[in-house]
Design a protein around this motif. Sequence first.
Motif, short mmCIF file in Angstrom:
data_model
loop_
_atom_site.label_atom_id
_atom_site.label_comp_id
_atom_site.label_asym_id
_atom_site.label_seq_id
_atom_site.Cartn_x
_atom_site.Cartn_y
_atom_site.Cartn_z
N ARG A 74 12.35 -16.45 8.44
CA ARG A 74 11.95 -16.00 9.78
C ARG A 74 10.47 -15.63 9.75
N LYS A 75 9.84 -15.69 10.90
CA LYS A 75 8.40 -15.42 10.97
C LYS A 75 8.07 -14.02 10.47
N SER A 76 9.00 -13.10 10.68
CA SER A 76 8.75 -11.72 10.27
C SER A 76 8.97 -11.49 8.77
N GLY A 77 9.37 -12.54 8.06
CA GLY A 77 9.61 -12.42 6.63
C GLY A 77 11.07 -12.25 6.31
N LEU A 78 11.39 -12.34 5.03
CA LEU A 78 12.77 -12.26 4.59
C LEU A 78 13.16 -10.83 4.23
N ASP A 79 14.38 -10.46 4.55
CA ASP A 79 14.92 -9.16 4.16
C ASP A 79 15.83 -9.40 2.95
N PHE A 80 15.35 -8.99 1.77
CA PHE A 80 16.09 -9.20 0.53
C PHE A 80 16.96 -8.00 0.16
N THR A 81 17.16 -7.07 1.08
CA THR A 81 18.01 -5.92 0.80
C THR A 81 19.44 -6.38 0.51
N PRO A 82 20.05 -5.93 -0.60
CA PRO A 82 21.42 -6.36 -0.90
C PRO A 82 22.39 -5.93 0.20
N ASP A 83 23.29 -6.84 0.56
CA ASP A 83 24.38 -6.54 1.48
C ASP A 83 25.50 -5.95 0.64
N GLU A 84 25.52 -4.64 0.50
CA GLU A 84 26.43 -3.97 -0.43
C GLU A 84 27.90 -4.26 -0.12
N GLU A 85 28.25 -4.28 1.16
CA GLU A 85 29.65 -4.53 1.52
C GLU A 85 30.08 -5.94 1.12
N LEU A 86 29.21 -6.91 1.37
CA LEU A 86 29.52 -8.29 1.01
C LEU A 86 29.61 -8.45 -0.50
N ILE A 87 28.67 -7.85 -1.22
CA ILE A 87 28.66 -7.93 -2.68
C ILE A 87 29.92 -7.31 -3.27
N GLN A 88 30.33 -6.18 -2.74
CA GLN A 88 31.56 -5.55 -3.21
C GLN A 88 32.76 -6.45 -2.98
N ALA A 89 32.80 -7.10 -1.83
CA ALA A 89 33.93 -7.99 -1.51
C ALA A 89 33.98 -9.18 -2.45
N LEU A 90 32.83 -9.73 -2.81
CA LEU A 90 32.78 -10.94 -3.63
C LEU A 90 32.99 -10.67 -5.12
N TRP A 91 32.43 -9.58 -5.63
CA TRP A 91 32.44 -9.34 -7.07
C TRP A 91 33.19 -8.09 -7.49
N GLY A 92 33.68 -7.31 -6.56
CA GLY A 92 34.35 -6.07 -6.92
C GLY A 92 35.62 -6.29 -7.74
N TRP A 93 35.84 -5.41 -8.70
CA TRP A 93 37.00 -5.49 -9.59
C TRP A 93 37.60 -4.10 -9.74
N ASP A 94 38.93 -3.99 -9.54
CA ASP A 94 39.57 -2.68 -9.64
C ASP A 94 40.45 -2.54 -10.87
N GLY A 95 40.31 -3.47 -11.79
CA GLY A 95 41.12 -3.44 -13.01
C GLY A 95 42.30 -4.38 -12.97
N LYS A 96 42.60 -4.91 -11.79
CA LYS A 96 43.73 -5.82 -11.65
C LYS A 96 43.41 -7.01 -10.75
N VAL A 97 42.79 -6.76 -9.62
CA VAL A 97 42.44 -7.83 -8.70
C VAL A 97 40.96 -7.74 -8.36
N GLY A 98 40.47 -8.83 -7.77
CA GLY A 98 39.05 -8.93 -7.48
C GLY A 98 38.40 -9.93 -8.42
N CYS A 99 37.10 -9.81 -8.62
CA CYS A 99 36.36 -10.76 -9.46
C CYS A 99 36.41 -10.34 -10.92
N TYR A 100 36.97 -11.21 -11.76
CA TYR A 100 37.11 -10.93 -13.18
C TYR A 100 35.92 -11.47 -13.99
#
Length: 251
Positions: A74-100
Amino acid sequence: MSPKKVEEWLHIQKQAGAQVIINGADQFLGRIVQKGGREDILEIMCIVREQGMPILWPNGLELKKTTLGRGINRKSGLDFTPDEELIQALWGWDGKVGCYMAYIPAERPVFGQENYAKLLPWQEHCEIIKAIVRTNVPYIRYGVIIGFADDNDETLCRLEEAIWGLYEELMQINPSLGFQVAPFCLSPIPSTEQAETLRESGLIRIDDPNILGGIWTPGVDTHHLSYGEIADWQQRLTHIGRSRYMTDGRK
């Protein structure tokens, strides 16, 4: 696929005896640039967890699309701030389910950035990796490509130092993290533009289609290093990190 269709497929696979989901689609996050795409991804990851099976990302995901700017110019530049909710959904692990386990593509921190132009700047990349590690994902395979035409001992030393530094920061976040570096070599697919450019430059040393196009076996020199020296660097970079998979007795 729609979230509903994904749910149908996962249910059928679980009924057939599947115990883990292996998603090799490195374009999975492509849908995030579409209207409602982020919500679809969050719903799909919720469905994955409801199936009670771990998920593996063996082919990497586009880290730019896990930022608030989604990697869109975008003309105003890129926002590289991590999307914490999305990252948790994709890689989160609770010891049984999620990303291993997750394969994550590396960056070139000092030299060679032009070969990684579509990826994140180094500092922003590190912030995304730290956010991923904070999700408690147990294993990360960190893939880096070496053997570009301008690579030399100095550039690869700088790369090695940067990855060691990142690894040490990650271990402070999660001391039990299993972290391995997967150093791939530049090995162009025959008849592609890249292969022809390298051939014209005289850097292709082993013109064998059984070797060229493979990512583990070097067959291309750089302007400063032989393909044999690139192979030595591959071995050296594998020493960064450690593998819980190899040491904790799990299969």
